[in-house]
Design an enzyme around this catalytic site. Structure first.
Site, short mmCIF file in Angstrom:
data_model
loop_
_atom_site.label_atom_id
_atom_site.label_comp_id
_atom_site.label_asym_id
_atom_site.label_seq_id
_atom_site.Cartn_x
_atom_site.Cartn_y
_atom_site.Cartn_z
N GLU A 1 0.82 -1.22 0.00
CA GLU A 1 0.00 0.00 0.00
C GLU A 1 0.85 1.26 0.00
O GLU A 1 0.60 2.20 0.76
CB GLU A 1 -0.97 -0.01 1.18
CG GLU A 1 -1.95 -1.17 1.12
CD GLU A 1 -3.04 -1.13 2.17
OE1 GLU A 1 -2.80 -0.57 3.25
OE2 GLU A 1 -4.13 -1.68 1.90
N GLU B 1 -12.89 -1.96 11.66
CA GLU B 1 -12.78 -1.24 10.38
C GLU B 1 -13.89 -1.64 9.40
O GLU B 1 -14.47 -0.78 8.74
CB GLU B 1 -11.40 -1.53 9.75
CG GLU B 1 -11.26 -0.90 8.38
CD GLU B 1 -9.91 -1.16 7.72
OE1 GLU B 1 -9.01 -1.74 8.37
OE2 GLU B 1 -9.76 -0.77 6.55
N ASP C 1 -8.35 -8.89 3.84
CA ASP C 1 -8.14 -7.77 4.77
C ASP C 1 -9.24 -7.65 5.81
O ASP C 1 -10.12 -6.80 5.67
CB ASP C 1 -8.04 -6.46 3.97
CG ASP C 1 -7.65 -5.29 4.86
OD1 ASP C 1 -7.17 -5.54 5.97
OD2 ASP C 1 -7.83 -4.13 4.43
C1 GCV Z 1 -2.76 0.63 8.37
C2 GCV Z 1 -6.12 -1.95 5.26
C3 GCV Z 1 -6.58 -0.72 5.98
C4 GCV Z 1 -5.45 0.28 6.14
C5 GCV Z 1 -4.31 -0.42 6.89
C6 GCV Z 1 -3.89 -1.65 6.09
C7 GCV Z 1 -2.80 -2.43 6.81
O1 GCV Z 1 -5.81 -1.66 3.95
O2 GCV Z 1 -7.65 -0.15 5.27
O3 GCV Z 1 -5.93 1.37 6.88
O4 GCV Z 1 -3.23 0.44 7.06
O5 GCV Z 1 -5.00 -2.49 5.92
O6 GCV Z 1 -3.15 -3.33 7.53
O7 GCV Z 1 -1.64 -2.12 6.63
#
Ligand code: GCV
Length: 720
Positions: free
Chosen positions: A331, A433, A405
Site C-alpha cells: 500500500e 474497520e 483484509d
Molecule cells: C494501516 C487496510 C486498511 C489500512 C491499513 C492496512 C494495513 O488496507 O484499510 O488502513 O493500514 O490495511 O493493515 O496495513
C-alpha cells in the site's frame, strides 16, 4: 485531562497531588464516565454468602518487596479488595492471622521461598503464576506465587477477576501460564494525534506533551492491558512516519516505556523502511527519511550501520525495547523490493541490528502487489512461502487472519501451516474497520475462535491455526499474536461500550486461546456490567450471535469487500473506479449468470493454496462450506443451497436475518432498563438504533444492487 508533571520539585508535586485528590473527590467524579474503568470496576460483592466467604478467606495482605511492580500490585490489591469486600485489608509482614493473602516470588518473599515450590514455578516461566490455599505457620492463607514479578501481576489480576465474577475461592488451586509469548496491541496511531481506522477519538499518546508531562491515562492503559495479559504495545501506525525514529521522539517513547515497564509491557515501534534516506530523497515516488543516505538498500553497508546505530540509540534510552514492526512494499510503503531485495533481506537487516538487545522484528505479510497474481487473495502466500527458512531467528512473519483484509468473514490465510521454518504471528483486528466502526455491537471473540480452531490440515487432521501460532505444531521458538487496537481518548476508551469487550477478549485469548468466547463474554459482563444471572444471560445471548448477524446484514455467504470505498462503513457494491482490487465489483463479480469470485481450479485456483482435503472441499461448489461459497465460487442465481433455497432466495433471507437479529437485540436490551447502569443503558440503546438503521441500509442497498443482475424479485422479509 489531568496532567502529572515529571521532574518537578517535591513541594510543587505534593501540591499537585493534593489538588488531584480534591479534584477526584469533587469535579472529577462528576465528569468521569462509568465506563472509563473498563472491567476493573471492583464493585462491592452483592452476594452476601460469597462476600462472607471472601471476607473470611482474605483478612490481611502480605506483599513484601520494594520494586515498582510490587508497589503496583499492592496498590491494585488494595484498590480491588477494598472495593470488592467493602472494607480495607490491612497489610502485614508476618502471617499471624488466618486469611493472609501472601504474594511474592521466592526472591521477594521468604514465605514463598520456604514453600519449596520452585520446581513448579520453573515450569510456568517468568509470566506464569500459581494461586492456591496453604497453611503458613498454622494459619489458613492464600498464596499468589510466581518465579518472576510479571507472573505476580497476572496472578493478582486473576484473583481479582475470580472475585469480580463471583467464583468461590474455597478450593482455589490454579496454575496458569500464557500459551503465546508475545501478546501485543498494534496501535495505528499517527504522530499528528489521528488514529488510522480508529473510531474512539484521538490517539492516547500526547506527543506534544511527552516526555515531560505524563497523562495519568497512560497508567490506566497499562493496568488494563496487564489485567488481560497483554505484554507489548506497538505504539505507532504501521504506515509509519520516519519521524518516530528522530531523537526527540525516542525520548518521548522512552517516557511511555518507563510507565509501561513495571506492568510487564514492552514498547515496540513501527518503522518506515526509508528512514535512513536523506529527507530530500525520493525513491519510487516516496518521500525520504530522516537520515543522510542516498539509499535504504538492506544489503548496503552504510544502511546496515545506520540501523545498528539507530537501534543502539533506542536501546540506550529503552533498555528493554521490544523491537520493530514493519509494513514494507505494501500500500505504498517503501521496502526492500525497491532495491531488488527480498522481504527476508529487509527483515534480516533489522533483525541483526536488534539481536544484540534481544529485540525482535515483526515483518508483516500483508502485501498484495498486483504483479504477484491477478487474485489479491493469493499474493501474500506467493510472496512469502518461497522465503520460508530464510529469516533470522529473531524474526516473526505477522499475517492477518484472512488472505484479503479483516473482512467480516474470510477463510483462513493459507500461509498458516505453509511456513514450517518461519514463526508466524497472527494479526487480528480489534478495531471494527469493516464491522460497523464504533457504531455496531459486534462481539469478535466468536470470529477469533473460528480462526484459532480452524484446522489447516498442514500435517493432516489436528493442524489447527492455534497450534501453529502457539509454536507447539512446528516448534517455533518465537510466538506472537497482535490485535489492532480499538482505543482512543474517548471517555470510554473504545467508542462503543461493547467494543471494550473486544479489547478484553483479545487479551484473554492471547493468554489462553482455549478459553471459549462464551466464557470470556461471561467474565466481561460480570466485571463490566452486572453479576445478575438474568442480565448476564441476556447480554451474553446478544453478544454471541452479533458477529454472525453482522456478516448476514453486510456480506453473507462469503461476499467480501463491498464496503464504501476507503471509509469501509456502509455498503457500496457498485464501486468500480480506480485500482481494480480496491473496487467492490472485483470481489463480488455479479453478472446475469450469478455471483461470487471463482477461486476454484476453474478460476484463480486460490483453493490450491490450501492443504488437502480442504483444497478439494473448497474447490467443489457442492462441498464448499456455504459460509465461504461466494469467496471461492461464482454461483448461479438459481443454484440450490442446503436450505433448499436458491442462491438469490438465500441471499435475501440472510440479509433479512441480519437485520432481524439487530431488532431482536433492541428488544433484549430494552428489557434491561432499570437493571443496569443508566448511562450504559442509554448509550447502548442509542447505538443499537444506529445499527438497526445501518443494517437495513446494507440489506436494501445490496439487494437492490444485486437484483439488477439476478433479475428476480426481493421477497418480503420473513424473519425468524
Ligand atoms: C494501516 C487496510 C486498511 C489500512 C491499513 C492496512 C494495513 O488496507 O484499510 O488502513 O493500514 O490495511 O493493515 O496495513
Amino acid at each position: 485531562m489531568i496532567i502529572l508533571y515529571k521532574k518537578l520539585p517535591a513541594a510543587v508535586l505534593s501540591l499537585i497531588i493534593v489538588a488531584l485528590i480534591l479534584h477526584s473527590c469533587t469535579g472529577h467524579k462528576a465528569v468521569r464516565d462509568e465506563t472509563y474503568d473498563l472491567w476493573l470496576k471492583y464493585k462491592k460483592v452483592d452476594n452476601p454468602a460469597l462476600l462472607e466467604e471472601y471476607r473470611q478467606l482474605i483478612t490481611h495482605l502480605a506483599a513484601p518487596g520494594t520494586s515498582e511492580t510490587i508497589e503496583i500490585i499492592r496498590e491494585e490489591l488494595n484498590r480491588g479488595l477494598s472495593g470488592l469486600l467493602g472494607r480495607d485489608i490491612p497489610e502485614t509482614d508476618l502471617v499471624i492471622y488466618d486469611g493472609t493473602l501472601i504474594i511474592g516470588t521466592p526472591e521477594t518473599s521468604d514465605i514463598i521461598k520456604k514453600l519449596k515450590i520452585s520446581a513448579v514455578l520453573d515450569t510456568l516461566g517468568w509470566e506464569g503464576f500459581i494461586i492456591r490455599k496453604a497453611k503458613i505457620g498454622g494459619k489458613k492463607s492464600i498464596i499468589i506465587a510466581a518465579d518472576r514479578e510479571p507472573g505476580l501481576i497476572y496472578g493478582t489480576f486473576h484473583l481479582l477477576r475470580l472475585m469480580q465474577t463471583q467464583r468461590s475461592l474455597e478450593d482455589i488451586d490454579i496454575a496458569s501460564k500464557p500459551r503465546i509469548q508475545n501478546r501485543l496491541l498494534n496501535h495505528w496511531d499517527n504522530l499528528d494525534g489521528t488514529v488510522e481506522r480508529g473510531y474512539a477519538g484521538r490517539s492516547l499518546w500526547k506527543w506534544e506533551e511527552l516526555p515531560d508531562k505524563i497523562d495519568p491515562r497512560y497508567i490506566d492503559y497499562a493496568r488494563a492491558c496487564a489485567s488481560i495479559g497483554i505484554n507489548g504495545t506497538v505504539i505507532n501506525n504501521v504506515n509509519a512516519s520516519p519521524d518516530i525514529l528522530k531523537t526527540e521522539y525516542i525520548q518521548k517513547v522512552a517516557a511511555l516505556a518507563d510507565i509501561f515497564r513495571p506492568y510487564g509491557i514492552k514498547v515496540y515501534l513501527s518503522i518506515n523502511f526509508s528512514s535512513p534516506l536523506k529527507p530530500s530523497s525520493v525513491v519510487g515516488g516516496r518521500r525520504g527519511g530522516i537520515g543522510n543516505l542516498g539509499t535504504a538498500d538492506p544489503l548496503d553497508a552504510e544502511v546496515r550501520k545506520w540501523w545498528e546505530e539507530k537501534v543502539a540509540e533506542i536501546c540506550g534510552c529503552i533498555p528493554d525495547f521490544g523491537g520493530f514492526l514493519v509494513k514494507a512494499n505494501s500500500e505504498g510503503m517503501p521496502g526492500p523490493q525497491d532495491y531488488g531485495r527480498t522481504h527476508a533481506d529487509g527483515a534480516n537487516m533489522l533483525a541483526e541490528a536488534l539481536s544484540a538487545y534481544n529485540g525482535i522484528v515483526m515483518w508483516r505479510a500483508f502485501v498484495y502487489e498486483p504483479g504477484a497474481d491477478p487474485d489479491r487473495a493469493k499474493r501474500s502466500y506467493k510472496e512469502f512461502v518461497p522465503l520460508d527458512g530464510q529469516f533470522y531467528p529473531n524474526v516473526l512473519v505477522q499475517a492477518k487472519n484472512g488472505p484479503v483484509d479483516f473482512q467480516p468473514r474470510e477463510p483462513v490465510q493459507p500461509l498458516f501451516g505453509a511456513m514450517p521454518y518461519t514463526p508466524l504471528m497472527l494479526e487480528l483486528q480489534i478495531t471494527q474497520e469493516y464491522l460497523g466502526h464504533s457504531s455496531h455491537l459486534v462481539y469478535l471473540a466468536p470470529m477469533w475462535k473460528e480462526y484459532l480452531e480452524f484446522d489447516t490440515y498442514a500435517r493432516g487432521k489436528g493442524s489447527e491455526l492455534a497450534k501453529i501460532i502457539d509454536g507447539t505444531f512446528y516448534n517455533y521458538h518465537l510466538t506472537g499474536i497482535a490485535g489492532v487496537a480499538n482505543t482512543g481518548d474517548d471517555p470510554n476508551w473504545c467508542g462503543h461500550f461493547f467494543a471494550q469487550s473486544n479489547w478484553y477478549a483479545f487479551g484473554r485469548l492471547a493468554w489462553d486461546h482455549t478459553l471459549t468466547a462464551a466464557n470470556i463474554a461471561d467474565e466481561w459482563i460480570r466485571m463490566s456490567v452486572s453479576n445478575d444471572d438474568e442480565v448476564v444471560d441476556t447480554i451474553k445471548s446478544m453478544m454471541m450471535g452479533s458477529w454472525e448477524a453482522c456478516i448476514n446484514y453486510m456480506t453473507p455467504l462469503g461476499l467480501h469487500h463491498i464496503m464504501q470505498e476507503g471509509f469501509h462503513y456502509g455498503p457500496q457494491p457498485g464501486h468500480d473506479k480506480g485500482r481494480p482490487d480496491w473496487t467492490s465489483v472485483y470481489y463480488h463479480r455479479a453478472d446475469g449468470d450469478g455471483l461470487g469470485f471463482d477461486r476454484s481450479s476453474q478460476g484463480s485456483n486460490a483453493t490450491s493454496q490450501y492443504f488437502s482435503p480442504l483444497r478439494e472441499q473448497f474447490d467443489d461448489i457442492n462441498t464448499c462450506p456455504e459460509k465461504y461459497l461466494l469467496w471461492f465460487h461464482h454461483v448461479k442465481w438459481d443454484h440450490t443451497l442446503q436450505s433448499g433455497n436458491t442462491l438469490w432466495e438465500e441471499l435475501c433471507h440472510r440479509y433479512c436475518e441480519g437485520v432481524g437479529y439487530v431488532s431482536g437485540m433492541i428488544v433484549r436490551w430494552d428489557a434491561l432498563a432499570g437493571k443496569i447502569d443508566d448511562d450504559i443503558y442509554m448509550h447502548v440503546k442509542d447505538k443499537l438504533q444506529v445499527q438497526l438503521k445501518d443494517a437495513a441500509v446494507w440489506k436494501d442497498t445490496c439487494l437492490q444492487y444485486f437484483r439488477k443482475f439476478s433479475g428476480k424479485e426481493i421477497p418480503v422479509c420473513q424473519q425468524n
